[in-house]
Design a protein around this motif. Structure first.
Motif, mmCIF file in Angstrom:
data_model
loop_
_atom_site.group_PDB
_atom_site.id
_atom_site.type_symbol
_atom_site.label_atom_id
_atom_site.label_comp_id
_atom_site.label_asym_id
_atom_site.label_seq_id
_atom_site.Cartn_x
_atom_site.Cartn_y
_atom_site.Cartn_z
ATOM 1 N N ASP A 22 -1.947 -7.426 -6.335
ATOM 2 C CA ASP A 22 -1.535 -6.067 -5.928
ATOM 3 C C ASP A 22 -2.692 -5.083 -6.057
ATOM 4 O OD1 ASP A 22 -0.574 -6.610 -8.849
ATOM 5 O OD2 ASP A 22 -0.755 -4.439 -8.727
ATOM 6 N N LYS A 23 -3.616 -5.373 -6.972
ATOM 7 C CA LYS A 23 -4.784 -4.493 -7.099
ATOM 8 C C LYS A 23 -5.698 -4.630 -5.875
ATOM 9 C CE LYS A 23 -4.958 -3.574 -11.981
ATOM 10 N NZ LYS A 23 -4.043 -4.545 -12.642
ATOM 11 N N GLN B 6 0.857 -1.183 0.000
ATOM 12 C CA GLN B 6 0.000 0.000 0.000
ATOM 13 C C GLN B 6 0.892 1.232 0.000
ATOM 14 O OE1 GLN B 6 -2.646 0.021 3.355
ATOM 15 N NE2 GLN B 6 -4.430 0.269 2.053
ATOM 16 N N LYS C 36 -3.922 -3.007 -2.784
ATOM 17 C CA LYS C 36 -3.985 -1.547 -2.741
ATOM 18 C C LYS C 36 -5.072 -1.108 -1.758
ATOM 19 C CE LYS C 36 -5.556 0.881 -6.239
ATOM 20 N NZ LYS C 36 -5.759 1.098 -7.669
#
Lengths: 123, 334, 147
Positions: free
Chosen positions: C78-79, B155, C82
């Motif tokens: 990874d999406k 993140q 996020k």
């Protein structure tokens, strides 16, 4: 109903482990790698003290799927191996118990590297 | 001619005679998307590695600038090129098929101003008739070198910036044609103790303040003499800090200040957090949009101060802070 | 500009927006919780198929690692991450992602020096300190047994 509660507690306890991780990411300057190290070591320590086992019995996958659960698995493996093999068990127990997850990550890592194209976050 | 303290007046007023920009998919979808000479939907550009893709992007920018200025490679006497990667591999890879004398530069995201300044000084001092300044960055090649593998799920913090997949090239010559380069100020290393690699804007703001205020003082100009003071890629955090630093001197720059990192992307719709960064960010904004406006006369006097956070993962892991630098180039229509 | 690094640090803190906790915390909780529920469902399925508790847990881990590996390969993990943040980092799927992502990324440097040498570049510390802690625990256990 019992079935529902099982999922409910897996969700709540698993979510809570992640919530604590998120607090650590957002409020401290700890990098994700350090947080994961802390989780695994915490799992070993809590597993060793016997604190983690009741959580596993209560929350099931909510306690085993987070990385603290991996630490707990290592501790359990060592406990079993030391009981069987003495001091040698301290050296063999961890990897033996953690083998499934570790080997799976390596094997699927290689397979994905072979079969997939490298990613592009920008498209 | 050296005025003082790093500021050099270019008495012969060298011109930017040709310029071109090349960008990737996300940049082409941003607010400046239509300004660029070359856009691609495929950020690999058909190459096998991200480093080679970046080289190719740089080549495209350079070759487009050559053809727009009707130059052949033989006309270019020296090339100043840089990028973010170790050993400037994208630049040397991009230039390896040319026979142009080559100078590789590293100034992190300040490289466009650094290369443009050096190219102008070379032309002004008659060391070259035509000098090229080329820089590039690529999101994926930067990510894998400085941060994490592209597919790693991390993140980003709100202060993090997005490395632009972009390249720009400007060719400086001794012709008489706007945009002219009037003066340059070479940056100094400014280290204000920022250690957070996800807050480059903060690491660079002090350098931008130092270079811009030095340029203004040394050339006896005011903020109001400029239509635009364009910083490289401070992003939102660094831009706010720069304005605050000037406010402490009683100077308000907000009317003329803009930042390439804030211009390249639509921060509402595109997930870039504090804005764009990377050598290609200021290079593509300058070569895609600003130089054209100076040439057409809609902008008369522009101070382009690209900023770089000289971040090394090794030094950063050792706990050291991130030095910042900013070079300034003053461009004008007359 | 006459300014100490402490003053500059205050300026930096003032200009830097904080993470929106009211967004990141619920998302981490829900996504992390859902991954654990998936784990619970798999565990129940494998138990139903007759695996004992230890084995069912191991096979659950392997399955989750498998899912994560392929989501990583397709560029989807990874999406999700996020948004998920720690919700996708802390479960074993995050561990798998941190192994698979470098394996895929660095294959341009070859399958030996790229994929294989860098496969643990992120997850390495977890294994090193996890194993180290377990060995210390084992030695302590052993010493207690002697007494």
């Amino acid at each position: 109903m019992e079935m529902f509660m099982e999922y409910f507690w897996a969700f709540v306890i698993g979510g809570a482990f992640c919530l604590v991780g998120q607090l650590l990411i957002d409020l401290t300057k700890l990098t994700p790698a350090r947080i994961l190290v802390a989780y695994v070591v915490a799992g070993v320590v809590l597993g060793g003290c016997g604190v983690y086992e009741p959580i596993v019995e209560f929350a099931g996958a909510g306690a085993t799927v987070p990385l603290t659960g991996f630490g707990y698995t290592l501790a359990e493996g060592v406990k079993k191996a030391v009981a069987e093999d003495g001091l040698l068990g301290a050296f063999t127990g961890g990897f033996t118990a953690g083998a499934a997850g570790l080997t799976a990550a390596v094997v699927f890592g290689i397979i994905v590297a072979l079969c997939f194209k490298r990613g592009d976050k920008t498209s | 001619m050296l005025i003082k303290d790093g500021t050099i007046a270019l008495d012969s007023l060298p011109s930017v005679t040709a310029y071109a920009s090349a960008v990737g998919k996300m940049e082409s979808e941003g607010p400046l998307g239509k300004c660029f000479d070359f856009t691609t939907q495929d950020n690999t550009l058909g190459e096998v590695s991200w480093e080679k893709s970046e080289s190719k992007l740089q080549q495209i920018a350079f070759n487009t600038a050559l053809s727009k200025g009707r130059f052949s490679q033989k006309d270019i006497d020296v090339m100043f090129a840089g990028d973010l990667l170790n050993q400037c591999v994208s630049s040397s890879g991009g230039a390896k098929d040319t026979e142009i004398p080559f100078v590789g530069l590293f100034g992190a995201c300040s490289t466009m101003a650094e290369s443009l300044a050096l190219a102008s000084i070379f032309v002004d001092s008659k060391a070259a008739n035509n000098a090229a300044a080329v820089t590039s960055s690529h999101f994926c090649s930067a990510e894998r070198q400085f941060r994490f593998p592209v597919n790693y799920g991390g993140q980003r913090t709100p202060t993090a910036q997005w490395t632009a997949t972009a390249a720009g090239c400007a060719i400086v010559s001794s012709h008489c044609k706007p945009p002219y380069i009037r003066s340059v100020t070479i940056g100094k290393i400014n280290d204000m103790g920022v250690t957070d690699a996800n807050n480059m804007g903060a690491a660079m703001a002090a350098a931008a303040y130092d270079t811009i205020s030095r340029h203004l003082a040394n050339t006896a100009q005011q903020v109001s003499d400029f239509d635009l003071i364009l910083t490289g890629d401070l992003g939102q955090v660094g831009s706010d800090m720069l304005k605050e630093l000037f406010k402490r001197d009683g100077v308000d720059i907000s009317a003329v200040h803009n930042d390439c990192g804030l211009m390249l992307y639509d921060r509402e719709k595109q997930d870039v957090h504090a804005g764009g960064s990377g050598c290609g960010c200021s290079a593509s904004v300058l070569c895609g949009c600003i130089l054209k406006q100076i040439e057409q006369g809609t902008l008369k006097n522009v101070l382009f101060a690209a900023t770089g956070a000289l971040m090394s993962p090794t030094i950063n892991q050792q706990g050291e802070s991130i030095p910042g630098i900013s070079h300034a180039v003053q461009l004008s229509a007359q | 500009m006459k300014m100490t690094t402490a003053e500059y640090d205050r300026l930096t803190k003032k200009a830097s927006p904080n993470t929106k906790l009211y967004l990141t915390l619920p998302k981490a909780f829900v996504i992390g919780g859902l991954i654990c529920c998936l784990g619970q469902a798999l565990f129940n399925l494998y138990s139903y198929w007759g695996l004992n508790e230890m084995n069912a847990r191991s096979v659950t881990s392997i399955t989750l690692v498998f899912f994560s590996a392929f989501l990583t390969g397709f560029g989807l993990y990874d999406k999700i991450a996020k948004h998920g943040g720690a919700g996708t980092l802390v479960p074993i799927t995050g561990f798998a992602n941190s192994v698979v992502a470098p394996a895929l990324e660095f294959k341009t440097e070859g399958f030996v020096l790229g994929t294989a040498a860098k496969i643990f570049i992120i997850a390495g510390p977890v294994i090193v300190y996890g194993i180290a802690a377990s060995v210390i625990y084992g030695i302590i256990l052993y010493l207690f047994q002697l007494m």
